[in-house]
Design a protein around this motif. Structure first.
Motif, mmCIF file in Angstrom:
data_model
loop_
_atom_site.group_PDB
_atom_site.id
_atom_site.type_symbol
_atom_site.label_atom_id
_atom_site.label_comp_id
_atom_site.label_asym_id
_atom_site.label_seq_id
_atom_site.Cartn_x
_atom_site.Cartn_y
_atom_site.Cartn_z
ATOM 1 N N LYS A 98 6.439 6.533 13.768
ATOM 2 C CA LYS A 98 6.654 5.249 13.092
ATOM 3 C C LYS A 98 7.847 4.571 13.745
ATOM 4 O O LYS A 98 8.964 5.089 13.690
ATOM 5 N N HIS A 99 7.602 3.447 14.392
ATOM 6 C CA HIS A 99 8.669 2.705 15.066
ATOM 7 C C HIS A 99 9.235 1.705 14.058
ATOM 8 O O HIS A 99 8.603 0.698 13.734
ATOM 9 N N ALA A 133 2.478 3.071 8.339
ATOM 10 C CA ALA A 133 3.878 2.821 8.679
ATOM 11 C C ALA A 133 4.600 2.362 7.418
ATOM 12 O O ALA A 133 3.981 1.827 6.496
ATOM 13 N N PRO A 134 5.905 2.536 7.343
ATOM 14 C CA PRO A 134 6.618 2.103 6.145
ATOM 15 C C PRO A 134 6.718 0.591 6.066
ATOM 16 O O PRO A 134 6.647 -0.111 7.081
ATOM 17 N N GLY A 169 -1.260 -0.027 9.431
ATOM 18 C CA GLY A 169 -1.863 1.288 9.227
ATOM 19 C C GLY A 169 -2.958 1.562 10.238
ATOM 20 O O GLY A 169 -3.482 0.638 10.878
ATOM 21 N N VAL A 170 -3.283 2.831 10.382
ATOM 22 C CA VAL A 170 -4.367 3.273 11.258
ATOM 23 C C VAL A 170 -5.195 4.290 10.485
ATOM 24 O O VAL A 170 -4.649 5.173 9.814
ATOM 25 N N PHE A 171 -6.515 4.171 10.600
ATOM 26 C CA PHE A 171 -7.452 5.106 9.969
ATOM 27 C C PHE A 171 -8.329 5.696 11.067
ATOM 28 O O PHE A 171 -8.806 4.964 11.943
ATOM 29 N N VAL A 172 -8.566 7.027 11.019
ATOM 30 C CA VAL A 172 -9.352 7.673 12.075
ATOM 31 C C VAL A 172 -10.429 8.554 11.465
ATOM 32 O O VAL A 172 -10.268 9.108 10.377
ATOM 33 N N ALA A 179 0.817 -1.214 0.000
ATOM 34 C CA ALA A 179 0.000 0.000 0.000
ATOM 35 C C ALA A 179 0.850 1.264 0.000
ATOM 36 O O ALA A 179 0.322 2.365 -0.190
ATOM 37 N N ASP A 180 2.152 1.116 0.206
ATOM 38 C CA ASP A 180 3.041 2.273 0.150
ATOM 39 C C ASP A 180 3.410 2.651 -1.288
ATOM 40 O O ASP A 180 4.019 3.702 -1.508
#
Length: 308
Positions: A104-105, A78-79, A89-92, A55-56
């Motif tokens: 991004k860890h 995140a990469p 990923g997170v969606f808000v 998705a990147d």
């Protein structure tokens, strides 16, 4: 139908590992379309996602396609890592949530951790959100990644993902842990076991690190256990994977949503959904945690202050 009623006091968090983002090697995306229709019916305020495969690429086109399919959510990705093309990923939902930071860890992570920090409408203190996907083949790596997640427990937080390992408590689990002598996928045996005192045992270390009590309160609370023990919702402990394979033993609960202890007290319900459409979309069940928004905002309001 997966439609869950949502009221004005609802704050809904969904966690889903959609196998390879629901897209086949030949480009067929029927599973992705099914997954999006399921999530759209759930009406989540937060979506924690695993396996946003490739998705990147192409300007994160797939990420924005998902955000738009879910009604215009704000996406965080995140990469990918050199070892994995499956970012988290997170969606808000911007109608309720204002992002204030994004971390991004990456270092030492098989799948980098996606960690936006947000502020809820009516809540003075921020809330950390994070999607994780622990290493599928190395127990020591999973333990390292879990310890990294513990760093996020210093503030109010909701995190979720695929542990690729087992709960450290088994007294309420629906299925017994695998009998390794009966598992035909012998690679799976190596991937899901660790050495303890010279014996190969089921890997429960990540959950012990995140939610073990260790002579005091845990850093995080497994919301499935909270729902089962505090809210009387035994179905919250239904297994989550694999919904497809039969060569790795009975289904296990390897996906979890965790929250810091005070945040957990705002939980109203946790559902594990594995109906026909979910099974068509992925080999993992969909988890949905419903919080009381007012209770969550109270947790995020300093003592003596008044929420807006």
């Amino acid at each position: 139908m997966n439609t869950l009623a949502r009221d004005s006091d609802d704050f809904r968090v969904a966690l889903w590992n959609v196998d390879h983002n629901g897209i086949e090697n030949n480009g067929d995306q029927e599973r992705w379309e099914v997954a999006m229709s399921v999530l759209a019916e759930i009406q989540p305020h937060v979506v924690l996602r695993n396996e946003l495969t490739r998705a990147d690429k192409f300007g994160e086109r797939a990420v924005w396609a998902e955000a738009n399919a879910l009604g215009g959510l704000i996406p965080f990705l995140a990469p990918a890592s050199p070892e994995s093309v499956n970012p988290t990923g997170v969606f808000v939902d911007p109608s309720l949530i204002q992002p204030v930071a994004f971390f991004k860890h990456v270092v030492g992570m098989w799948h980098p951790i996606c960690q936006p920090v947000v502020r809820l409408a009516g809540a003075p203190r921020p809330l950390t959100l994070a999607a994780f996907h622990l290493c599928p083949f190395d127990g020591d790596q999973r333990a390292t990644e879990a310890r990294r997640l513990v760093m996020l427990g210093g503030a109010a937080a909701i995190i979720g993902g695929d542990r690729n390992s087992y709960p450290h408590r088994t007294d309420l689990e629906k299925n017994p842990l695998p009998d390794w002598s009966k598992i035909s996928d012998r690679r799976h045996v190596q991937h899901r076991t660790i050495d303890r005192a010279g014996e190969r045992v089921h890997d429960t270390r990540p959950d012990e690190i995140l939610a073990g009590e260790h002579d005091g309160p845990p850093v995080f609370v497994d919301l499935a256990y909270y729902a089962a023990m505090e809210l009387g919702q035994s179905d919250a402990l239904e297994p989550t994977a694999s919904l497809w394979r039969t060569d790795q033993g009975p289904r296990q609960r390897i996906d979890s949503i965790y929250a810091t202890p005070l945040v957990a007290t705002a939980l109203r319900e946790l559902k594990v959904i594995s109906d026909e459409r979910v099974v068509k979309a992925s080999d993992h069940a969909l988890l949905v945690a419903d919080f009381s928004l007012s209770a969550l905002c109270a947790v995020l309001t300093p003592e003596g202050a008044t929420a807006a």
